[in-house]
Design a protein around this motif. Structure first.
Motif, PDB file in Angstrom:
ATOM      1  N   GLY A   1       0.774  -1.221   0.000  1.00  0.00           N
ATOM      2  CA  GLY A   1       0.000   0.000   0.000  1.00  0.00           C
ATOM      3  C   GLY A   1       0.807   1.272   0.000  1.00  0.00           C
ATOM      4  O   GLY A   1       0.255   2.365   0.150  1.00  0.00           O
ATOM      5  N   THR A   2       2.113   1.166  -0.168  1.00  0.00           N
ATOM      6  CA  THR A   2       2.960   2.361  -0.172  1.00  0.00           C
ATOM      7  C   THR A   2       3.971   2.291  -1.301  1.00  0.00           C
ATOM      8  O   THR A   2       4.281   1.214  -1.830  1.00  0.00           O
ATOM      9  N   PHE A   3       4.463   3.452  -1.671  1.00  0.00           N
ATOM     10  CA  PHE A   3       5.669   3.558  -2.498  1.00  0.00           C
ATOM     11  C   PHE A   3       6.747   4.104  -1.581  1.00  0.00           C
ATOM     12  O   PHE A   3       6.610   5.200  -1.025  1.00  0.00           O
ATOM     13  N   THR A   4       7.799   3.350  -1.374  1.00  0.00           N
ATOM     14  CA  THR A   4       8.824   3.741  -0.401  1.00  0.00           C
ATOM     15  C   THR A   4      10.185   3.790  -1.074  1.00  0.00           C
ATOM     16  O   THR A   4      10.491   3.009  -1.982  1.00  0.00           O
ATOM     17  N   TYR A   5      10.992   4.717  -0.623  1.00  0.00           N
ATOM     18  CA  TYR A   5      12.350   4.819  -1.135  1.00  0.00           C
ATOM     19  C   TYR A   5      13.238   5.529  -0.110  1.00  0.00           C
ATOM     20  O   TYR A   5      12.749   6.117   0.856  1.00  0.00           O
ATOM     21  N   THR A   6      14.531   5.452  -0.314  1.00  0.00           N
ATOM     22  CA  THR A   6      15.490   6.165   0.532  1.00  0.00           C
ATOM     23  C   THR A   6      16.288   7.137  -0.315  1.00  0.00           C
ATOM     24  O   THR A   6      16.488   6.918  -1.522  1.00  0.00           O
ATOM     25  N   VAL A   7      16.717   8.210   0.308  1.00  0.00           N
ATOM     26  CA  VAL A   7      17.640   9.152  -0.324  1.00  0.00           C
ATOM     27  C   VAL A   7      18.821   9.367   0.617  1.00  0.00           C
ATOM     28  O   VAL A   7      18.679   9.304   1.835  1.00  0.00           O
ATOM     29  N   ARG A   8      19.975   9.589   0.036  1.00  0.00           N
ATOM     30  CA  ARG A   8      21.172   9.906   0.825  1.00  0.00           C
ATOM     31  C   ARG A   8      21.442  11.396   0.675  1.00  0.00           C
ATOM     32  O   ARG A   8      21.692  11.888  -0.419  1.00  0.00           O
ATOM     33  N   GLU A   9      21.372  12.093   1.778  1.00  0.00           N
ATOM     34  CA  GLU A   9      21.494  13.542   1.785  1.00  0.00           C
ATOM     35  C   GLU A   9      22.770  13.967   2.515  1.00  0.00           C
ATOM     36  O   GLU A   9      23.245  13.257   3.405  1.00  0.00           O
ATOM     37  N   PRO A  10      23.309  15.136   2.149  1.00  0.00           N
ATOM     38  CA  PRO A  10      24.499  15.619   2.868  1.00  0.00           C
ATOM     39  C   PRO A  10      24.183  15.883   4.333  1.00  0.00           C
ATOM     40  O   PRO A  10      23.051  16.241   4.684  1.00  0.00           O
TER      41      PRO A  10
ATOM     42  N   VAL B   1      20.810   8.947   5.686  1.00  0.00           N
ATOM     43  CA  VAL B   1      19.759   8.284   4.922  1.00  0.00           C
ATOM     44  C   VAL B   1      18.391   8.723   5.423  1.00  0.00           C
ATOM     45  O   VAL B   1      18.115   8.700   6.629  1.00  0.00           O
ATOM     46  N   LYS B   2      17.553   9.123   4.481  1.00  0.00           N
ATOM     47  CA  LYS B   2      16.165   9.471   4.780  1.00  0.00           C
ATOM     48  C   LYS B   2      15.240   8.455   4.112  1.00  0.00           C
ATOM     49  O   LYS B   2      15.385   8.152   2.923  1.00  0.00           O
ATOM     50  N   SER B   3      14.285   7.934   4.872  1.00  0.00           N
ATOM     51  CA  SER B   3      13.253   7.046   4.322  1.00  0.00           C
ATOM     52  C   SER B   3      12.010   7.858   4.005  1.00  0.00           C
ATOM     53  O   SER B   3      11.578   8.690   4.811  1.00  0.00           O
ATOM     54  N   VAL B   4      11.423   7.624   2.824  1.00  0.00           N
ATOM     55  CA  VAL B   4      10.231   8.347   2.382  1.00  0.00           C
ATOM     56  C   VAL B   4       9.118   7.338   2.096  1.00  0.00           C
ATOM     57  O   VAL B   4       9.329   6.358   1.372  1.00  0.00           O
ATOM     58  N   PHE B   5       7.913   7.582   2.660  1.00  0.00           N
ATOM     59  CA  PHE B   5       6.747   6.732   2.452  1.00  0.00           C
ATOM     60  C   PHE B   5       5.669   7.536   1.721  1.00  0.00           C
ATOM     61  O   PHE B   5       5.274   8.603   2.182  1.00  0.00           O
ATOM     62  N   PHE B   6       5.196   7.031   0.586  1.00  0.00           N
ATOM     63  CA  PHE B   6       4.036   7.593  -0.098  1.00  0.00           C
ATOM     64  C   PHE B   6       2.860   6.636   0.094  1.00  0.00           C
ATOM     65  O   PHE B   6       2.977   5.438  -0.186  1.00  0.00           O
ATOM     66  N   ASN B   7       1.751   7.182   0.556  1.00  0.00           N
ATOM     67  CA  ASN B   7       0.552   6.370   0.716  1.00  0.00           C
ATOM     68  C   ASN B   7      -0.055   6.101  -0.657  1.00  0.00           C
ATOM     69  O   ASN B   7      -0.477   7.021  -1.364  1.00  0.00           O
ATOM     70  N   MET B   8      -0.113   4.817  -1.027  1.00  0.00           N
ATOM     71  CA  MET B   8      -0.655   4.421  -2.329  1.00  0.00           C
ATOM     72  C   MET B   8      -1.920   3.588  -2.173  1.00  0.00           C
ATOM     73  O   MET B   8      -2.254   2.765  -3.032  1.00  0.00           O
ATOM     74  N   GLY B   9      -2.649   3.808  -1.062  1.00  0.00           N
ATOM     75  CA  GLY B   9      -3.903   3.078  -0.905  1.00  0.00           C
ATOM     76  C   GLY B   9      -4.190   2.572   0.488  1.00  0.00           C
ATOM     77  O   GLY B   9      -5.211   1.907   0.702  1.00  0.00           O
ATOM     78  N   ILE B  10      -3.346   2.863   1.447  1.00  0.00           N
ATOM     79  CA  ILE B  10      -3.637   2.469   2.814  1.00  0.00           C
ATOM     80  C   ILE B  10      -4.816   3.302   3.309  1.00  0.00           C
ATOM     81  O   ILE B  10      -4.815   4.528   3.187  1.00  0.00           O
ATOM     82  N   PRO B  11      -5.866   2.678   3.864  1.00  0.00           N
ATOM     83  CA  PRO B  11      -7.052   3.422   4.311  1.00  0.00           C
ATOM     84  C   PRO B  11      -6.750   4.275   5.528  1.00  0.00           C
ATOM     85  O   PRO B  11      -5.636   4.265   6.062  1.00  0.00           O
ATOM     86  N   THR B  12      -7.771   5.019   5.966  1.00  0.00           N
ATOM     87  CA  THR B  12      -7.633   5.866   7.164  1.00  0.00           C
ATOM     88  C   THR B  12      -7.044   5.050   8.292  1.00  0.00           C
ATOM     89  O   THR B  12      -7.521   3.946   8.586  1.00  0.00           O
ATOM     90  N   PRO B  13      -6.013   5.558   8.926  1.00  0.00           N
ATOM     91  CA  PRO B  13      -5.302   4.732   9.917  1.00  0.00           C
ATOM     92  C   PRO B  13      -6.132   4.455  11.164  1.00  0.00           C
ATOM     93  O   PRO B  13      -6.997   5.242  11.570  1.00  0.00           O
ATOM     94  N   THR B  14      -5.843   3.318  11.744  1.00  0.00           N
ATOM     95  CA  THR B  14      -6.360   2.979  13.073  1.00  0.00           C
ATOM     96  C   THR B  14      -5.166   2.603  13.930  1.00  0.00           C
ATOM     97  O   THR B  14      -4.038   2.522  13.436  1.00  0.00           O
ATOM     98  N   HIS B  15      -5.439   2.363  15.189  1.00  0.00           N
ATOM     99  CA  HIS B  15      -4.315   2.055  16.076  1.00  0.00           C
ATOM    100  C   HIS B  15      -3.654   0.739  15.701  1.00  0.00           C
ATOM    101  O   HIS B  15      -2.535   0.451  16.114  1.00  0.00           O
ATOM    102  N   THR B  16      -4.309  -0.106  14.883  1.00  0.00           N
ATOM    103  CA  THR B  16      -3.737  -1.397  14.535  1.00  0.00           C
ATOM    104  C   THR B  16      -2.950  -1.342  13.217  1.00  0.00           C
ATOM    105  O   THR B  16      -2.313  -2.316  12.834  1.00  0.00           O
TER     106      THR B  16
END
Length: 507
Positions: A148-157, A488-503
């Motif tokens: 449900g996500t598109f995830t990637y990392t970037v290396r930043e100064p 290193v920075k991790s980036v998460f794009f929501n690609m369909g995960i529904p409204t979050p719940t505690h689970t």
């Protein structure tokens, strides 16, 4: 901004050379705010070359502000291809100004011509070009592991980097530090060694000419307790890189921890073992072992200061090694025939002679050398060999940083591995054998960051360099050095995960 500081002309080997004297802040050579200067000495003559501006904590503050402005003002996000072109341009300028750069490096550090011209200058240029080629190849990664996500990392100064370099390789250490930092988009506040600030000043002159933006590289010449401490403790410096003694490395690590917990890399001391087995090519082992101890008059952190020779060839090795060491020409740094130049200053000269006296008092046999050499008022010492040494002797345990080597016999592999690893250091080690199964077996057991087989004292900018144990944290050179200057920075794009719940949150 402080007042401008004019360059001074110095005659080096009958040639007049202009050398900047100011602190280099925001692309200007300026006077120190405190009004102090200090003298720079030629170790080959013991005479003062010139005086330069002496920085203090307030000058470091100015440099950090310039570096932060440059980082936030576009350098961090600049086109990597442009950063690469600037590094290549700097290398071009070093080649164009080759003779001046060599002359300054030689009188700055006491290196003979045949070492500065074949190692220090070409290796510095090669390092710049190597990291220029890395600038547009610092990649992150994509990950298809989180539904449900598109995830990637970037290396930043990392940001503003404090860099503190030693006196034994002033030109090369300057380049080792700035090249990976600049390639990855960081800005720099540098402290050169107080004994050897001139090569760094000339490099800053070329950095400005190459077109690096103001504030990208800043240089504050001065002393460890003032400038070095200010860099290590500064709350707006994001990372500090230090090369030098293990004792100073501890101080810097504590300062970083007690300030803003800045990132730290340390390249520290060594007491490197060099092992010669009976099946080794004897003359080849002798030649590399002499290079291992006598390059730059032994003032090398990974010098092969402890030679262990198998009892079956000990006498033959010692005879050939002694002959080679005795043939070393100590003298004028401008002569192409000179093999060994001076120690860096009176303090280091006295320290080495003190260790030689300690070795004799502890019962070791002074097999060769051990005496001062009278040459033009400089700090020269004979190539020195001690035999009949025992593991507890100070000359076996402590880093001398001079042309002093100890030689001991061994009987078995197990015995020599224990002896080789019996040190708090772990920077480098050497093995001489024509049995490559043995070579693999021994190198695996040696606790050292660099191990050589049938060679010694050979480095290359494409291969990482650093130590185990108390010889440091992190690695210089190679692709590994880029890890020191990126986060290193991790980036998460929501690609369909529904409204979050505690689970739906995974911690």
């Amino acid at each position: 901004m402080a007042a401008s500081a004019p360059p001074k002309s110095v005659v080096i080997n009958a040639k007049e050379i202009s050398i900047p004297t100011g602190l280099f802040i925001n692309n200007e050579f300026v006077k120190a705010l405190g009004g102090k200067t200090f003298e720079v000495e030629n170790p080959a003559t013991g005479k003062v070359l010139l005086s330069i501006e002496e920085g203090q904590a307030e000058d470091v503050d100015l440099a950090v502000k310039a570096a932060r402005k440059a980082f936030d003002g576009g350098w961090a996000d600049s086109d990597p291809a442009w950063r690469a072109s600037l590094l290549h341009r700097l290398a071009d300028l070093m080649e164009k100004n080759r003779d001046e750069m060599l002359a300054v490096e030689m009188v700055d550090s006491g290196k003979p011509l045949n070492q500065a011209s074949t190692v220090d200058l070409p290796a510095s240029i090669g390092t710049l070009r190597y990291y220029a080629s890395w600038a547009d190849k610092v990649y992150g990664r994509t990950a298809a592991t989180v539904p449900g996500t598109f995830t990637y990392t970037v290396r930043e100064p990392i940001g503003v980097c404090g860099q503190i370099i030693p006196w034994n390789f002033p030109l090369m250490m300057f380049v080792w530090k700035i090249a990976p930092a600049l390639a990855t988009g960081n800005t720099i506040v540098m402290k050169s060694a107080e004994s050897t600030p001139l090569s760094a000043l000339k490099m800053c002159e070329l950095i400005r000419e190459a077109g690096f933006p103001a504030g990208t590289v800043n240089l504050v010449s001065g002393f460890g307790p003032t400038v070095g401490a200010a860099i290590a403790n500064h709350m707006d410096i994001d990372k500090v890189a230090f090369t030098g003694s293990t004792a100073t490395g501890r101080v810097i690590l504590k300062a970083a921890a007690s300030s803003n917990l800045k990132k730290v890399t340390l390249e520290l001391g060594g007491k490197s073992p060099n092992i010669v087995f009976p099946d080794a090519d004897l003359q080849k082992a002798v030649d590399w072992s002499v290079l291992g101890i006598d390059f730059h008059a032994g003032q090398v952190c990974h010098a092969g200061t402890r030679i262990y020779v198998h009892e079956d060839i000990y006498d033959a090795f010692l005879a050939a090694f002694t002959k080679k060491m005795a043939s070393i020409k100590v003298g004028s740094i401008f002569s192409s025939e000179t093999d060994q130049g001076p120690q860096i200053n009176r303090s280091q000269y006295d320290k080495i002679l003190g260790y030689i006296d300690i070795g004799k008092k502890e019962g070791a046999t002074l097999h060769l050398g051990g005496n001062p050499v009278s040459k033009d008022g400089g700090y020269f010492i004979e190539p020195t060999i001690f035999t009949d040494v025992t593991p507890e002797m100070k000359i076996v345990k402590e880093e001398i940083f001079g042309p002093v080597v100890v030689i001991a016999k061994f009987k078995s592999e197990d015995e020599v591995i224990v002896a080789a690893n019996d040190t708090s250091y772990g920077l480098a080690a050497g093995v001489h054998t024509n049995d490559y199964q043995r070579a693999l077996r021994i190198t695996k057991k040696l606790r050292a960051g660099t191990t050589w087989v049938n060679m010694f004292n050979f480095l290359h900018w494409s291969m990482p360099f650093g130590g185990y144990k108390e010889s440091g944290i992190g690695r210089e050179l190679g692709g590994e050095a880029l890890d020191n200057y990126t986060q290193v920075k991790s980036v998460f794009f929501n690609m369909g995960i529904p409204t979050p719940t505690h689970t739906s949150f995974v911690a």
